[in-house]
Design an enzyme around this catalytic site. Structure first.
Site, mmCIF file in Angstrom:
data_model
loop_
_atom_site.group_PDB
_atom_site.id
_atom_site.type_symbol
_atom_site.label_atom_id
_atom_site.label_comp_id
_atom_site.label_asym_id
_atom_site.label_seq_id
_atom_site.Cartn_x
_atom_site.Cartn_y
_atom_site.Cartn_z
ATOM 1 N N GLU A 115 0.854 -1.175 0.000
ATOM 2 C CA GLU A 115 0.000 0.000 0.000
ATOM 3 C C GLU A 115 0.892 1.227 0.000
ATOM 4 O OE1 GLU A 115 -2.121 -3.352 1.744
ATOM 5 O OE2 GLU A 115 -0.418 -2.292 2.630
ATOM 6 N N TYR A 127 7.369 2.453 -7.766
ATOM 7 C CA TYR A 127 6.716 1.143 -7.858
ATOM 8 C C TYR A 127 6.330 0.837 -9.307
ATOM 9 C CZ TYR A 127 6.540 1.514 -2.790
ATOM 10 O OH TYR A 127 6.880 1.647 -1.475
#
Length: 163
Positions: A115, A127
């Site tokens: 998360e 990411y």
């Protein structure tokens, strides 16, 4: 001719945390986040099967990054990645992330999840650059100074072989 070993000043060396690292891990956590994990939470992570990685700068052994990784069966979950705030934006987080991906694969994980705060654009780009995709949202997941903030859930397929 004599060969020379050259160590890049921005290269990290990784090792798993041990009990003697608890103070340093808590200190970095407190510097890196407005709402850091407590000492009790971090200490509790040492009693369960989390893989807590430290990233030390190769040139001077400075502890400048850390990450908490949970692997259950064939799923890995990145719980927390911290980089020394004065050194963020220099690629240390990406080095740590690459190491976590490699470690999860080595441990038999087939997929990885995490998360990230929806306001953390630099982390989201990191990411995405490592192959993660946004797969969901957790409403009001993170505390903020004025309320709560959503978390974006990211996933990465690590292995495609069949069980």
């Amino acid at each position: 001719m004599q060969s020379k070993h050259i160590v890049l000043s921005d290269q990290l060396v990784f090792r798993l945390m041990d009990e003697s690292d608890l103070d340093a891990v808590c200190d970095l956590e407190a510097r890196a986040y407005e709402f850091p994990w407590s000492r009790a939470i971090i200490g509790g992570c040492t009693t369960v099967p989390y893989r807590i990685w430290l990233g030390k700068r190769a040139v001077d052994d400075a502890h400048i990054a850390q990450a908490f990784l949970s692997i259950t069966l064939d799923e890995a979950h990145i719980l927390n990645v911290s980089v020394e705030p004065t050194l963020q934006g220099r690629g240390y987080g990406g080095q740590m992330l690459s190491h976590l991906i490699e470690d999860a694969r080595d441990q038999g994980a087939r997929q990885m999840f995490l998360e990230v705060r929806e306001s953390n654009e630099a982390a989201m780009q990191m990411y995405l650059n490592h192959g993660f995709n946004e797969i969901g949202r957790r409403r009001n997941y993170y505390p903020t100074a004025v309320g709560r903030e959503d978390a974006l859930v990211y996933g990465l397929q690590l292995r495609f072989d069949q069980v």
